[in-house]
Design a protein around this motif. Structure first.
Motif, mmCIF file in Angstrom:
data_model
loop_
_atom_site.group_PDB
_atom_site.id
_atom_site.type_symbol
_atom_site.label_atom_id
_atom_site.label_comp_id
_atom_site.label_asym_id
_atom_site.label_seq_id
_atom_site.Cartn_x
_atom_site.Cartn_y
_atom_site.Cartn_z
ATOM 1 N N LEU A 96 13.060 6.194 7.442
ATOM 2 C CA LEU A 96 12.739 6.698 6.114
ATOM 3 C C LEU A 96 12.876 5.585 5.074
ATOM 4 C CD1 LEU A 96 11.919 9.047 4.423
ATOM 5 C CD2 LEU A 96 14.275 9.883 4.445
ATOM 6 N N SER A 97 13.811 4.679 5.295
ATOM 7 C CA SER A 97 13.964 3.532 4.394
ATOM 8 C C SER A 97 12.713 2.672 4.385
ATOM 9 C CB SER A 97 15.175 2.682 4.804
ATOM 10 O OG SER A 97 16.364 3.416 4.724
ATOM 11 N N ASP A 98 12.133 2.454 5.560
ATOM 12 C CA ASP A 98 10.890 1.676 5.657
ATOM 13 C C ASP A 98 9.774 2.334 4.844
ATOM 14 O OD1 ASP A 98 12.054 -0.131 7.460
ATOM 15 O OD2 ASP A 98 11.517 1.111 9.179
ATOM 16 N N ILE A 99 9.674 3.646 4.962
ATOM 17 C CA ILE A 99 8.626 4.373 4.251
ATOM 18 C C ILE A 99 8.832 4.275 2.748
ATOM 19 C CG2 ILE A 99 7.503 6.613 3.964
ATOM 20 C CD1 ILE A 99 7.238 5.307 6.763
ATOM 21 N N MET A 100 10.076 4.394 2.308
ATOM 22 C CA MET A 100 10.372 4.355 0.878
ATOM 23 C C MET A 100 10.032 3.008 0.266
ATOM 24 S SD MET A 100 11.438 7.247 -0.319
ATOM 25 C CE MET A 100 12.181 6.664 -1.845
ATOM 26 N N VAL A 101 10.281 1.936 0.995
ATOM 27 C CA VAL A 101 9.986 0.592 0.485
ATOM 28 C C VAL A 101 8.513 0.464 0.118
ATOM 29 C CG1 VAL A 101 9.804 -1.835 1.156
ATOM 30 C CG2 VAL A 101 11.908 -0.573 1.620
ATOM 31 N N VAL A 102 7.645 1.050 0.938
ATOM 32 C CA VAL A 102 6.205 0.966 0.704
ATOM 33 C C VAL A 102 5.740 2.010 -0.307
ATOM 34 C CG1 VAL A 102 3.939 1.163 1.779
ATOM 35 C CG2 VAL A 102 5.793 0.015 2.993
ATOM 36 N N SER A 103 6.186 3.246 -0.135
ATOM 37 C CA SER A 103 5.654 4.344 -0.939
ATOM 38 C C SER A 103 6.099 4.291 -2.394
ATOM 39 C CB SER A 103 6.041 5.688 -0.322
ATOM 40 O OG SER A 103 7.439 5.875 -0.352
ATOM 41 N N ARG A 104 7.205 3.610 -2.696
ATOM 42 C CA ARG A 104 7.674 3.599 -4.079
ATOM 43 C C ARG A 104 6.697 2.877 -4.997
ATOM 44 N NH1 ARG A 104 13.093 -0.233 -3.792
ATOM 45 N NH2 ARG A 104 12.142 -2.111 -2.927
ATOM 46 N N LEU A 105 6.008 1.857 -4.493
ATOM 47 C CA LEU A 105 5.021 1.162 -5.312
ATOM 48 C C LEU A 105 3.827 2.078 -5.602
ATOM 49 C CD1 LEU A 105 5.061 -2.322 -3.542
ATOM 50 C CD2 LEU A 105 6.214 -1.664 -5.662
ATOM 51 N N MET A 214 9.668 6.665 -12.265
ATOM 52 C CA MET A 214 9.278 6.694 -10.855
ATOM 53 C C MET A 214 10.053 5.632 -10.070
ATOM 54 S SD MET A 214 7.299 8.769 -9.256
ATOM 55 C CE MET A 214 5.809 9.773 -9.209
ATOM 56 N N ARG A 215 10.177 4.448 -10.659
ATOM 57 C CA ARG A 215 10.920 3.365 -9.995
ATOM 58 C C ARG A 215 12.385 3.749 -9.836
ATOM 59 N NH1 ARG A 215 10.183 -0.735 -13.630
ATOM 60 N NH2 ARG A 215 8.001 -0.707 -12.939
ATOM 61 N N ARG A 216 12.931 4.352 -10.876
ATOM 62 C CA ARG A 216 14.349 4.764 -10.834
ATOM 63 C C ARG A 216 14.551 5.851 -9.782
ATOM 64 N NH1 ARG A 216 16.140 6.099 -16.595
ATOM 65 N NH2 ARG A 216 15.668 3.864 -16.761
ATOM 66 N N ARG A 217 13.624 6.786 -9.701
ATOM 67 C CA ARG A 217 13.715 7.836 -8.684
ATOM 68 C C ARG A 217 13.695 7.249 -7.278
ATOM 69 N NH1 ARG A 217 11.683 13.027 -8.595
ATOM 70 N NH2 ARG A 217 10.001 12.354 -7.202
ATOM 71 N N SER A 218 12.758 6.333 -7.032
ATOM 72 C CA SER A 218 12.632 5.737 -5.705
ATOM 73 C C SER A 218 13.870 4.931 -5.341
ATOM 74 C CB SER A 218 11.392 4.838 -5.652
ATOM 75 O OG SER A 218 10.217 5.583 -5.832
ATOM 76 N N THR A 219 14.371 4.154 -6.293
ATOM 77 C CA THR A 219 15.561 3.326 -6.042
ATOM 78 C C THR A 219 16.774 4.204 -5.744
ATOM 79 O OG1 THR A 219 14.745 1.557 -7.474
ATOM 80 C CG2 THR A 219 17.105 1.592 -7.022
ATOM 81 N N THR A 220 16.937 5.254 -6.543
ATOM 82 C CA THR A 220 18.075 6.159 -6.362
ATOM 83 C C THR A 220 18.000 6.865 -5.018
ATOM 84 O OG1 THR A 220 18.231 6.528 -8.748
ATOM 85 C CG2 THR A 220 19.275 8.158 -7.325
#
Length: 233
Positions: A96-105, A214-220
């Motif tokens: 899930l971490s891998d997915i988040m790294v890509v999807s957050r952008l 959006m960036r803050r949500r993804s990072t959190t």
């Protein structure tokens, strides 16, 4: 060996032919009986039936039996693609971490594009979502709320590629049983606050703030996911 290879090539070519016939027709339209397609494609019955299985698995045709039986045009839907890609990612060891790294952008771009959406129905959905934010106080409720928020924002973006990436990311995440999102009360309160801030930025058409939230949500969320993965390791 050559005969097997030629047979496989013919089946594949016939499957492509069936797919093209389907794409040339309206979804759900009758495209022919088995005998019709045998004559049209110039192949044997076994070859057509093998090819039909391939095209049917790809959701490009449907085969019906009975009085109104025959071949009908079909189309794959987004959920087919999402399930296939999520399965591929999981089988290849993606986390899930891998997915988040890509999807957050992609999420940041979706938030910014959603600000320009003029569709009154979609904006009304977002207003309705804001009205119900405080009622979501359990992990299950927040997961359902996130699903709705991701759906409406990606649709408001007007970009089908963004919709697909966000849907894959959400689907992969919510099916990942090793990670318990929103189990902490403080996390749930933070999630609701960020939801509210993001919706307000979009409704106010503030692209810069929407990107920031959006960036803050993804990072959190990524921090929560990494923490949960470490605890479950």
């Amino acid at each position: 060996m050559e005969q097997v290879g030629n047979a496989e090539t013919l089946v594949a070519r016939t499957a492509r032919g069936l797919a093209q016939i389907s794409l040339d027709a309206e979804a759900g339209a009758f495209i022919g009986s088995e005998d019709d397609l045998l004559a049209r494609l110039g192949v044997s019955r076994p070859t057509l039936r093998q090819a039909a299985k391939i095209a049917e698995n790809d959701r490009l045709i449907s085969v019906r039996r009975g009085i109104k039986g025959g071949f009908y045009a079909a189309r794959p839907d987004a959920q087919d693609a999402i399930r296939t890609l999520a399965r591929y990612l999981r089988l290849n060891g993606a986390t899930l971490s891998d997915i988040m790294v890509v999807s957050r952008l992609v999420s940041e771009e979706a938030g910014a594009r959603a600000c320009a959406c003029d569709d009154p129905a979609l904006r009304a959905r977002l207003v309705g979502f804001v009205a119900g934010i405080d009622a979501n106080d359990t992990p299950a409720e927040l997961i359902r709320a996130e699903s709705e928020l991701v759906s409406v924002i990606s649709e408001m973006s007007g970009n089908p590629a963004i919709q697909l990436v966000m849907a894959i990311g959400f689907s992969f995440g919510m099916e990942e049983q090793r990670v318990a999102l929103y189990r902490d009360e403080d996390h749930r309160a933070t999630a609701r606050t960020l939801q509210r801030q993001l919706c307000r930025a979009i409704l106010d058409r503030d692209e810069e703030i929407a990107r920031v939230i959006m960036r803050r949500r993804s990072t959190t969320m990524l921090e929560w996911i990494v923490q949960a993965e470490r605890e479950s390791a």
